[in-house]
Design a protein around this motif. Structure first.
Motif, PDB file in Angstrom:
ATOM      1  N   MET A  15       4.533 -62.167  -9.217  1.00  0.00           N
ATOM      2  CA  MET A  15       5.430 -63.188  -8.650  1.00  0.00           C
ATOM      3  C   MET A  15       5.758 -62.761  -7.159  1.00  0.00           C
ATOM      4  N   ALA A  16       5.725 -63.868  -6.262  1.00  0.00           N
ATOM      5  CA  ALA A  16       5.913 -63.855  -5.005  1.00  0.00           C
ATOM      6  C   ALA A  16       7.402 -64.502  -4.728  1.00  0.00           C
ATOM      7  N   LYS A  17       8.425 -63.770  -4.434  1.00  0.00           N
ATOM      8  CA  LYS A  17       9.660 -64.118  -4.566  1.00  0.00           C
ATOM      9  C   LYS A  17      10.741 -63.536  -3.636  1.00  0.00           C
ATOM     10  N   THR A  18      11.674 -64.250  -3.220  1.00  0.00           N
ATOM     11  CA  THR A  18      12.854 -63.481  -2.387  1.00  0.00           C
ATOM     12  C   THR A  18      13.173 -62.056  -2.941  1.00  0.00           C
ATOM     13  N   GLN A  19      13.560 -60.938  -2.377  1.00  0.00           N
ATOM     14  CA  GLN A  19      14.054 -60.044  -2.799  1.00  0.00           C
ATOM     15  C   GLN A  19      15.719 -59.895  -3.034  1.00  0.00           C
ATOM     16  N   TYR A  20      16.288 -60.894  -2.359  1.00  0.00           N
ATOM     17  CA  TYR A  20      17.517 -60.869  -2.284  1.00  0.00           C
ATOM     18  C   TYR A  20      18.182 -61.519  -3.448  1.00  0.00           C
ATOM     19  N   SER A  21      17.572 -61.937  -4.423  1.00  0.00           N
ATOM     20  CA  SER A  21      18.350 -62.633  -5.559  1.00  0.00           C
ATOM     21  C   SER A  21      17.394 -62.605  -6.836  1.00  0.00           C
ATOM     22  N   PHE A  22      18.070 -62.701  -7.780  1.00  0.00           N
ATOM     23  CA  PHE A  22      17.180 -62.952  -9.241  1.00  0.00           C
ATOM     24  C   PHE A  22      16.695 -64.389  -9.155  1.00  0.00           C
ATOM     25  N   SER A  23      16.947 -65.422  -8.568  1.00  0.00           N
ATOM     26  CA  SER A  23      16.566 -66.716  -8.511  1.00  0.00           C
ATOM     27  C   SER A  23      15.387 -66.698  -7.075  1.00  0.00           C
ATOM     28  N   ASP A  24      14.915 -67.859  -6.907  1.00  0.00           N
ATOM     29  CA  ASP A  24      14.010 -67.980  -5.841  1.00  0.00           C
ATOM     30  C   ASP A  24      14.911 -68.648  -4.637  1.00  0.00           C
ATOM     31  N   ASN A  25      16.192 -68.416  -4.702  1.00  0.00           N
ATOM     32  CA  ASN A  25      17.108 -68.778  -3.568  1.00  0.00           C
ATOM     33  C   ASN A  25      17.697 -67.740  -3.063  1.00  0.00           C
ATOM     34  N   PRO A  26      17.543 -67.103  -1.618  1.00  0.00           N
ATOM     35  CA  PRO A  26      17.763 -65.718  -1.334  1.00  0.00           C
ATOM     36  C   PRO A  26      19.386 -65.822  -1.092  1.00  0.00           C
ATOM     37  N   SER A  27      20.085 -67.105  -1.152  1.00  0.00           N
ATOM     38  CA  SER A  27      21.599 -66.936  -1.020  1.00  0.00           C
ATOM     39  C   SER A  27      22.411 -66.927  -2.489  1.00  0.00           C
ATOM     40  N   LEU A  28      21.429 -67.043  -3.445  1.00  0.00           N
ATOM     41  CA  LEU A  28      22.217 -67.122  -4.815  1.00  0.00           C
ATOM     42  C   LEU A  28      22.275 -65.647  -5.225  1.00  0.00           C
ATOM     43  N   LEU A  29      23.438 -65.130  -4.917  1.00  0.00           N
ATOM     44  CA  LEU A  29      23.649 -63.639  -5.185  1.00  0.00           C
ATOM     45  C   LEU A  29      24.112 -63.340  -6.646  1.00  0.00           C
ATOM     46  N   GLY A  30      24.387 -61.990  -7.032  1.00  0.00           N
ATOM     47  CA  GLY A  30      24.986 -61.614  -8.352  1.00  0.00           C
ATOM     48  C   GLY A  30      23.980 -61.758  -9.425  1.00  0.00           C
ATOM     49  N   ALA A  31      24.433 -62.451 -10.656  1.00  0.00           N
ATOM     50  CA  ALA A  31      23.612 -62.512 -11.613  1.00  0.00           C
ATOM     51  C   ALA A  31      23.620 -64.089 -12.244  1.00  0.00           C
ATOM     52  N   PRO A  32      22.982 -64.739 -11.465  1.00  0.00           N
ATOM     53  CA  PRO A  32      23.191 -66.338 -11.779  1.00  0.00           C
ATOM     54  C   PRO A  32      22.209 -66.744 -13.001  1.00  0.00           C
ATOM     55  N   THR A  33      22.844 -67.982 -13.474  1.00  0.00           N
ATOM     56  CA  THR A  33      22.337 -68.456 -14.589  1.00  0.00           C
ATOM     57  C   THR A  33      22.290 -69.925 -14.255  1.00  0.00           C
ATOM     58  N   ASP A  34      21.449 -70.743 -15.152  1.00  0.00           N
ATOM     59  CA  ASP A  34      21.296 -72.118 -15.175  1.00  0.00           C
ATOM     60  C   ASP A  34      20.551 -72.490 -14.070  1.00  0.00           C
ATOM     61  N   GLY A  75     -10.130 -59.620  -7.990  1.00  0.00           N
ATOM     62  CA  GLY A  75     -10.238 -58.256  -7.699  1.00  0.00           C
ATOM     63  C   GLY A  75      -9.400 -57.373  -8.158  1.00  0.00           C
ATOM     64  N   ALA A  76      -8.071 -57.701  -7.763  1.00  0.00           N
ATOM     65  CA  ALA A  76      -7.040 -57.010  -7.913  1.00  0.00           C
ATOM     66  C   ALA A  76      -6.615 -57.156  -9.455  1.00  0.00           C
ATOM     67  N   GLY A  77      -6.923 -58.399 -10.082  1.00  0.00           N
ATOM     68  CA  GLY A  77      -6.802 -58.464 -11.599  1.00  0.00           C
ATOM     69  C   GLY A  77      -5.296 -59.028 -11.811  1.00  0.00           C
ATOM     70  N   PHE A  78      -4.843 -60.028 -10.895  1.00  0.00           N
ATOM     71  CA  PHE A  78      -3.677 -60.794 -11.187  1.00  0.00           C
ATOM     72  C   PHE A  78      -3.682 -61.916 -10.473  1.00  0.00           C
ATOM     73  N   ILE A  79      -2.761 -62.978 -11.072  1.00  0.00           N
ATOM     74  CA  ILE A  79      -2.692 -64.256 -10.150  1.00  0.00           C
ATOM     75  C   ILE A  79      -1.280 -64.234  -9.570  1.00  0.00           C
ATOM     76  N   VAL A  80      -1.261 -64.640  -8.295  1.00  0.00           N
ATOM     77  CA  VAL A  80      -0.067 -64.556  -7.454  1.00  0.00           C
ATOM     78  C   VAL A  80       0.645 -65.779  -7.769  1.00  0.00           C
ATOM     79  N   ALA A  81       1.918 -66.004  -7.830  1.00  0.00           N
ATOM     80  CA  ALA A  81       2.701 -67.205  -7.887  1.00  0.00           C
ATOM     81  C   ALA A  81       3.656 -67.118  -6.934  1.00  0.00           C
ATOM     82  N   LEU A  82       3.440 -68.104  -5.919  1.00  0.00           N
ATOM     83  CA  LEU A  82       4.502 -68.398  -4.931  1.00  0.00           C
ATOM     84  C   LEU A  82       5.329 -69.268  -4.985  1.00  0.00           C
ATOM     85  N   THR A  83       6.565 -68.920  -4.760  1.00  0.00           N
ATOM     86  CA  THR A  83       7.979 -69.448  -5.062  1.00  0.00           C
ATOM     87  C   THR A  83       8.647 -69.558  -3.835  1.00  0.00           C
ATOM     88  N   GLY A  84       9.395 -70.461  -3.706  1.00  0.00           N
ATOM     89  CA  GLY A  84      10.570 -70.710  -2.694  1.00  0.00           C
ATOM     90  C   GLY A  84       9.902 -70.831  -1.320  1.00  0.00           C
TER      91      GLY A  84
END
Length: 554
Positions: free
Chosen positions: A484-503, A516-525
């Motif tokens: 997964m290619a995702k922001t590091q600042y949040s569990f979500s793909d929105n860097p401003s959504l802090l804490g432990a968001p749900t829903d 070659g590496a043997g994986f599929i990169v998924a780009l989010t946000g």
């Protein structure tokens, strides 16, 4: 108070041969790069079943400055040596992008550093440059093949391979090449990624030997023909040339901590846009040479640790015996709703609110069947009331917690943490199991990650990603793990959504196959594979004195 570089430059380093002797390596096992750096010859890897205990260091979702994961890793290893345990560190190499950008280097900090920090943070032993050269040699050979008649029928509009440079340079994200007439090549759109996002970096970090490296390079997907058939490096017959450029870079690098602990520093993919782990070869070497091996994975446990456990461990064939989750009081307060400019003020309620982020990371690690220990990287602004609240919360969920003052005190400041980790390993055997099975579809694997690890309600796929899901299934790529290619600042793909968001819903806009590496990169946000520089980059504070000594690195 001394800066990191001033502390590093005040230390008298031991010759690297003395560091090697601590882990039973002779000079015959080394290729020297000056007095204090060496590459370890691949013949050093022995066929042995006796491996050390593996400790993975990860973190909560960090603040922009990072939470000191590398610093704690180094201090923990020095702390283990304070307990008379033979410890070895296996870390990633820094990228010049963050070194000259906002985050600084990746050689630790204060009195928990790997040395020589100036070399490690700059050109080191040339691994990054070799990866850059191999990546761009492939680009040049692709464009030359098209210019010289295009025997394979490569469609210039469907080339997915990009050039790279190991700097943050937003102006290179999208470019047009081949302009200027027929002798300049065939015009087409292209772009640059940062070197640490190159598939060649991932391949170097997952390869188990030169032969495996060459096989993986041959499988790299570079694009498609006019008939939309996949084209690989093997079709171009250039995997041998690329391997030649990487024959030295594949060898792990040996350096030392301030306290003389052996440190193997090798490979450096980012965890928000790549798989975030140092090389399999470095970790394997450390496991064979040390009784306890401390390694780390990039950014928070939702990124680096998940990828370590679901992508690296199957290649390493050794799971962690314990996971250390690094947190800071200031980051917990930020996750609890405190503004950046108020983090130095005591706020026990915010620590309590922000604990939800740490708790989810602890639960995620336990989901893999691995015991966790929480390490609080201490700052002078922390208060006893804040720590007491955090300690009580950790006790309520049954996870050990220890303070680490390694930045200020080195190994002594990591001794209690080291003892807690050793006790945890002795008391609670690891029962590792992966999050998902390779037999699941790409869609099912991605949904498992976002719902089980991130806490999302569901996953969505953009139009391009939906088309790719069908194509990849037809090509037989469904069995590959997801990166997964995702922001590091949040569990979500929105860097401003802090804490432990749900829903919330995570949207994948595009997939990038890394065969070659043997994986599929998924780009989010809006995560970028070529970062940009901040308004006031760290480079503005850097200089060199009349004796050639670096100034301003941190």
């Amino acid at each position: 108070m001394k800066s990191d570089i001033e502390i590093a430059q005040s230390i008298k380093l031991k010759p690297i041969q003395q560091i090697a002797e601590k882990i039973q390596l002779s000079e015959d096992n080394l290729e020297l790069y000056g007095k204090y750096k060496a590459k370890i010859d691949l013949s050093t890897l022995k066929n042995t079943k006796k491996l050390g205990k593996l400790i993975l260091v990860t973190a909560i979702n960090p603040t922009p400055a990072g939470e000191g994961k590398s610093t704690v890793s180094i201090g923990l290893a020095d702390g283990l040596n304070q307990l008379n345990k033979r410890a070895v560190i296996a870390l990633r190499e820094p990228s010049l992008g963050p070194v000259m950008g906002i985050k600084g280097g990746a050689a630790g900090g204060g009195y928990a550093q790997v040395l020589p920090m100036e070399d490690i943070n700059l050109h080191f032993t040339g691994d990054m440059h070799a990866i850059t050269a191999a990546n761009n040699a492939l680009s040049a050979l692709i464009d030359n093949h098209i210019h010289q008649g295009n025997e394979l029928g490569i469609d210039p509009r469907r080339i997915i391979w990009k050039r790279v440079v190991d700097l943050n340079d937003r102006a290179l994200r999208q470019v047009v090449i081949g302009l200027g007439g027929p002798v300049q090549g065939v015009p087409r759109e292209d772009g640059f990624d940062i070197t640490v996002a190159s598939e060649i970096m991932a391949i170097l970090c997952l390869a188990t030997d030169i032969h495996d490296l060459k096989k993986r390079l041959s499988r790299i997907l570079i694009g498609y023909t006019y008939q939309r058939e996949p084209i690989t490096v093997g079709d171009l017959k250039i995997e041998g040339a690329l391997t030649l450029l990487l024959k030295d870079a594949i060898k792990p690098n040996l350096v030392q901590t301030i306290e003389g602990t052996p440190a193997i520093v090798h490979g450096g993919p980012f965890a928000n846009i790549a798989h975030g782990c140092n090389s399999v070869l470095a970790t394997q070497t450390a496991l064979q040479l040390g009784d306890y091996v401390v390694t780390e994975a990039g950014f928070g446990a939702d990124l680096g640790a998940e990828k370590f456990l679901d992508i690296k461990v199957p290649n390493l064939e050794k799971a962690p015996d314990a996971v250390v989750i690094v947190a800071t009081i200031r980051a917990l307060k930020m996750h609890g709703g405190v503004a950046k400019d108020q983090l130095a003020s005591e706020n026990v309620a915010a620590v309590q609110a922000g604990f939800a982020n740490l708790q989810r990371h602890v639960q995620n690690i336990q989901r893999y069947g691995i015991p966790a220990v929480v390490a609080i990287n201490e700052f002078v602004t922390d208060t006893e009331a804040e720590f007491q609240m955090l300690e009580n919360l950790c006790q309520e969920v049954g996870v050990k917690i220890e303070r680490a003052s390694v930045w200020a005190n080195g190994g002594i400041g990591g001794k209690d943490l080291a003892q807690a980790v050793v006790d945890t390993i002795d008391e609670t055997p690891s029962d590792y199991h992966r999050l998902y099975d390779d037999s699941l579809s790409i869609e099912e694997k991605a949904r498992t990650i976002v719902t089980k690890i991130y806490g999302a309600k569901d996953i969505a796929f953009g139009p391009k990603a939906q088309t790719q899901l069908k194509t990849f299934a037809q090509e037989g790529w469904n069995n590959l793990p997801i990166c997964m290619a995702k922001t590091q600042y949040s569990f979500s793909d929105n860097p401003s959504l802090l804490g432990a968001p749900t829903d919330f819903i995570v949207t994948i806009r595009e997939f990038v196959p890394k065969l070659g590496a043997g994986f599929i990169v998924a780009l989010t946000g809006d995560v970028m594979t070529m970062p940009g520089l901040p308004k006031s980059p760290a480079a503005l504070n850097m200089d060199v004195d009349e004796n050639g000594q670096a100034i301003g690195l941190f």
